[in-house]
Write an enzyme that holds these catalytic residues in place. Sequence first.
Site, PDB file in Angstrom:
ATOM      1  N   LYS A  98      -8.417 -15.354  15.847  1.00  0.00           N
ATOM      2  CA  LYS A  98      -8.615 -14.940  14.445  1.00  0.00           C
ATOM      3  C   LYS A  98     -10.064 -14.619  14.087  1.00  0.00           C
ATOM      4  O   LYS A  98     -10.480 -14.821  12.950  1.00  0.00           O
ATOM      5  CB  LYS A  98      -8.055 -16.008  13.487  1.00  0.00           C
ATOM      6  CG  LYS A  98      -6.594 -16.322  13.743  1.00  0.00           C
ATOM      7  CD  LYS A  98      -6.049 -17.424  12.884  1.00  0.00           C
ATOM      8  CE  LYS A  98      -4.619 -17.710  13.289  1.00  0.00           C
ATOM      9  NZ  LYS A  98      -4.039 -18.845  12.611  1.00  0.00           N
ATOM     10  N   GLU A 101       0.843  -1.202   0.000  1.00  0.00           N
ATOM     11  CA  GLU A 101       0.000   0.000   0.000  1.00  0.00           C
ATOM     12  C   GLU A 101       0.871   1.243   0.000  1.00  0.00           C
ATOM     13  O   GLU A 101       1.548   1.548   1.007  1.00  0.00           O
ATOM     14  CB  GLU A 101      -0.929   0.025   1.225  1.00  0.00           C
ATOM     15  CG  GLU A 101      -1.882   1.200   1.128  1.00  0.00           C
ATOM     16  CD  GLU A 101      -2.796   1.370   2.340  1.00  0.00           C
ATOM     17  OE1 GLU A 101      -3.409   2.433   2.455  1.00  0.00           O
ATOM     18  OE2 GLU A 101      -2.877   0.447   3.157  1.00  0.00           O
ATOM     19  N   ASP A 124       1.804 -14.386  12.646  1.00  0.00           N
ATOM     20  CA  ASP A 124       0.682 -14.975  11.921  1.00  0.00           C
ATOM     21  C   ASP A 124      -0.222 -13.835  11.436  1.00  0.00           C
ATOM     22  O   ASP A 124      -0.887 -13.178  12.252  1.00  0.00           O
ATOM     23  CB  ASP A 124      -0.094 -15.910  12.868  1.00  0.00           C
ATOM     24  CG  ASP A 124      -1.176 -16.684  12.132  1.00  0.00           C
ATOM     25  OD1 ASP A 124      -1.617 -16.207  11.067  1.00  0.00           O
ATOM     26  OD2 ASP A 124      -1.573 -17.757  12.625  1.00  0.00           O
ATOM     27  N   HIS A 168      -2.426  10.343  -1.431  1.00  0.00           N
ATOM     28  CA  HIS A 168      -2.611   9.020  -2.043  1.00  0.00           C
ATOM     29  C   HIS A 168      -2.436   9.098  -3.555  1.00  0.00           C
ATOM     30  O   HIS A 168      -1.924   8.171  -4.170  1.00  0.00           O
ATOM     31  CB  HIS A 168      -3.971   8.422  -1.666  1.00  0.00           C
ATOM     32  CG  HIS A 168      -3.874   7.567  -0.442  1.00  0.00           C
ATOM     33  ND1 HIS A 168      -3.763   6.195  -0.506  1.00  0.00           N
ATOM     34  CD2 HIS A 168      -3.814   7.891   0.861  1.00  0.00           C
ATOM     35  CE1 HIS A 168      -3.664   5.714   0.717  1.00  0.00           C
ATOM     36  NE2 HIS A 168      -3.701   6.723   1.569  1.00  0.00           N
TER      37      HIS A 168
END
Length: 587
Positions: free
Chosen positions: A397, A265, A473, A571
């Site tokens: 998660k 990004e 993770d 951006h």
Amino acid sequence: MESHRRRSNASSVRSHKPTRPIPLEDDSTKASDALPLPLYLTNAVFFTLFFSAVYFLLNRWREKIRSSTPLHVVTFSEIVAILASVASFIYLLGFFGIDFVQSLVLRPSADVWASEDDEVENEVLLRNEDARKVPCGQALDRSLRSLPPSAPIVTAEKVYDEMPVTVVTEEDEEIIRSVVTGITPSYSLESKLGDCKRAAAIRREALQRLTGKSLSGLPLDGFDYESILGQCCEMPVGYVQIPVGIAGPLLLNGREYSVPMATTEGCLVASTNRGCKAIHLSGGATSVLLRDGMTRAPVVRFGTAKRAADLKFYLEDPENFETLAIVFNRSSRFARLQGIKCAIAGKNLYLRFSCFTGDAMGMNMVSKGVQNVLDFLQSDFPDMDVIGISGNFCSDKKPAAVNWIEGRGKSVVCEAIIKGDTVRKVLKTSVESLVELNMLKNLTGSAMAGALGGFNAHASNIVTAVYLATGQDPAQNVESSHCITMMEAVNDGKDLHVSVTMPSIEVGTVGGGTQLASQSACLNLLGVKGASKESPGANSRLLATIVAGAVLAGELSLMSALAAGQLVKSHMKYNRSSKDVSKAASA
Ligand code: ADP
């Protein structure tokens, strides 16, 4: 083993520049094309034909010997049987031929594969709960017949890409064909060949032939495939490259850190870097670890709610804790049980074990300890039915209030006072604008949205980028990104007090992906590589505070860009390349 490895390295698959597209499937007629049937049915037909014909002929010859009829006097049915047996024998030889002989000679004992596969599968099951929809290996394992589908399976039409010409040795070509036809399961290549790189190369080539899709952009070379075996990834065919940028120095608790961030990004690293600068110019940030404990919550069932309550009271009685802790802590020299929190749903009981896990993120360690305690409890509570070692009250998660309120992994608060001057010159906004925006966006706006732990601007951006770089993770970014960002004007309204509170940062510096070369280098950069020699757990705790510090920097910078109305402009500059995308793609 060594000599075998050397031989196989020399014969590994080599890629060359494309000269012409190569056909992905052999056009020549194969033995298996004899009947317009699926491969396994064709084989079954010829097997049956062969054995029936031979059986019939043997019977006839036995009768002729008994009745003293000359063997060369044959009837029409015997001629047909002879022709059928010869034809089917030729088919079977053509199909199995040398592959079959080789597989018999080279295949090690079935038990060896079974036990190895079981071990890997158990570990994967514990680590990645809910992550998999099909059994491991099924995607490429053509020898497995899948379960009857509930809906018709639509196979994507094969559109053959232009493929790089791949030169393979004769030996590798045989194995590739054997994977493509389903004789050799793809998942067994590593154990069969004893060379992980060669296994990945062969699997990759077989995959390209099966799908008709080129993998030429996915690198194969330059990666240590041995290092992921049985620990990080099954059935590799290459690796994905993610650029790593550096934000910092982040001045945290009096020390400077260069924070590695793996991301695609645009703007993210630049923005976090600007936040780090603002923090540094203001004298740095302070980060405090509030608690450190990984959780796992099995679900057990009883015949009555009364019995479930009996176990709840037993587990919560301080007099029983010491015994349970001794049993639990046998799982590892680092595991230390901290507490058990119970929740009842009818006759079902959820036991949320919390445990110190040293420098490991700790899911494996805590799961082993929980198993020890469940085995122990079974003698006093024989009517206890263990439904699952994970009952989602953990909660791993998945967004869940229990993690937001109770914490999971490391709970950290991090703060800084940013000078008014720095807010204006570096962040290009004002203290009042930031305070107002934080109240209306991160607090009120998130409340309006019914957020769960999402009282921040973009904590998950920073958490995920640091997790990817340091071998954490990445799926745990769900709860690790829970964060409330607070902003207040202080020192008579001149300066800004900013803080992030993150109750569930799940990080480790040993185990999992942390031992891989690239991830390990990023941990080394932060000074938290591996196990802490002075005090177990110190490295993973420090990493958690750095994650929170980087989030603080990210929050400051994005909130400032929003307050100043700069978001879209920046951006456009960093996220939208001015390159001609169509030209880039064709190149
Ligand atoms: P996790 O529990 O995070 O899934 P592992 O199961 O791989 O990670 O556990 C970590 C392994 O590393 C354990 O076998 C443990 O004994 C070992 N280890 C070595 N040093 C440490 C340490 N300082 N803290 C935690 N574990 C350590």
